[in-house]
Design an enzyme around this catalytic site. Sequence first.
Site, PDB file in Angstrom:
ATOM      1  N   HIS A 328       0.811  -1.217   0.000  1.00  0.00           N
ATOM      2  CA  HIS A 328       0.000   0.000   0.000  1.00  0.00           C
ATOM      3  C   HIS A 328       0.843   1.265   0.000  1.00  0.00           C
ATOM      4  O   HIS A 328       2.076   1.226   0.093  1.00  0.00           O
ATOM      5  CB  HIS A 328      -0.934  -0.004   1.219  1.00  0.00           C
ATOM      6  CG  HIS A 328      -0.230  -0.043   2.539  1.00  0.00           C
ATOM      7  ND1 HIS A 328       0.301   1.072   3.141  1.00  0.00           N
ATOM      8  CD2 HIS A 328       0.042  -1.083   3.385  1.00  0.00           C
ATOM      9  CE1 HIS A 328       0.859   0.744   4.297  1.00  0.00           C
ATOM     10  NE2 HIS A 328       0.729  -0.570   4.471  1.00  0.00           N
ATOM     11  N   CYS A 344       2.772  -4.719   6.927  1.00  0.00           N
ATOM     12  CA  CYS A 344       2.542  -4.721   5.489  1.00  0.00           C
ATOM     13  C   CYS A 344       3.758  -4.186   4.739  1.00  0.00           C
ATOM     14  O   CYS A 344       4.809  -3.948   5.320  1.00  0.00           O
ATOM     15  CB  CYS A 344       1.305  -3.898   5.161  1.00  0.00           C
ATOM     16  SG  CYS A 344      -0.234  -4.634   5.798  1.00  0.00           S
TER      17      CYS A 344
END
Length: 370
Positions: A328, A344
């Site tokens: 992301h 992440c």
Amino acid sequence: MIPTSWRPVCVALLATCLAAQGASARAGKSQKADKAQPPALTAEAVNAAALAQPGTGKTDGTRPDAKARRDKASDEKPDPLIVKAQVLLDRAHFYPGAIDGRRGDNYRHALSAFAVAQGLSATEALTPELWDKLLATSDKLAVTDYTLTEADTAGPYVQRIPPKMEEQAELKNLGYTNPREMLAERFHMSRDLVSALNPGKPLDKAGTTIAVAAVDPMGLDKPKAKDLPQEPKVDRVEVDKSSRDVRAYGADGKLLAYYPASIGSAEKPAPSGETKVKGVAFDPDYTYNPKYAFKGVKAQQKFTIQSGPNNPVGLVWIDLAIPSYGIHGTPEPEKVGKTESHGCIRLTNWNARDLAAHVTRGAKVSFKDD
């Protein structure tokens, strides 16, 4: 033995010699300091920047003392030559993170990855051979003019982004806080470089012409599903946890893009092994689950943070087939590759959008530990 009558003369001569030696030493130090300092940062200096030929005594600063450079990178003044090299790397899809004119890890790692892709030995130094390869990728100016529009200055802008997630959830949107932040992200630059290239120019006034990195500007529009993925298509993604980067490959195994990344943390380490891309969401909301147990977040109920470039996952979420994990964007592009993430894989917003526009659903994602 010196005759008594000559002693005053000898003393005077000695004093003169010592003074001359001191002046010469000071001049030498001054010349060394002048050589160490990059030229004044202007658009003209960036566009005209060239790597000195070997034997001239000049250098781009990429000497072997890498640790010392890393320690001082944040204190360096932007170097026109490095700005130009970073722009060329960005255009070649070997992204150096936020273009800042400094010799940080992201720049040096991108330089090394580009060298290997060109069939050269891995190097973090901007050698003449590597510089020629970079110049061959593009003949356009590295810095160009951009005139601010009414939309640029109007925003709307958010007065302040609170640091706590619970407080961010109270905002109606997570937009930019001012034109400088927006312009920096649009043109892949650090905010400091935007200011340094445009001293005294009002960034909140339409009609102002400023100097920006001549890269493909980041858009904010949502690509239509039928237009994704774009060519060249990314069939495989490799996440290297030790070197903190993400590499995108085509179906033929060709390296298509290199991105610096923040990957995992001690609190929530990134996974290992392999997984797949499930889908892509542009301009996503972010929902916090108490099961994440992020440090500093005390909420015991789920809450949602609205979309925007300052959203915790930035402007893009590439969903992986591992629950709660994805690739992301970020609200802090200048920290990518330098800080940890919540497990992440965090890219700059412009890199996340670039990867999302090309990655195929079902693309293989592999995590490389060492």
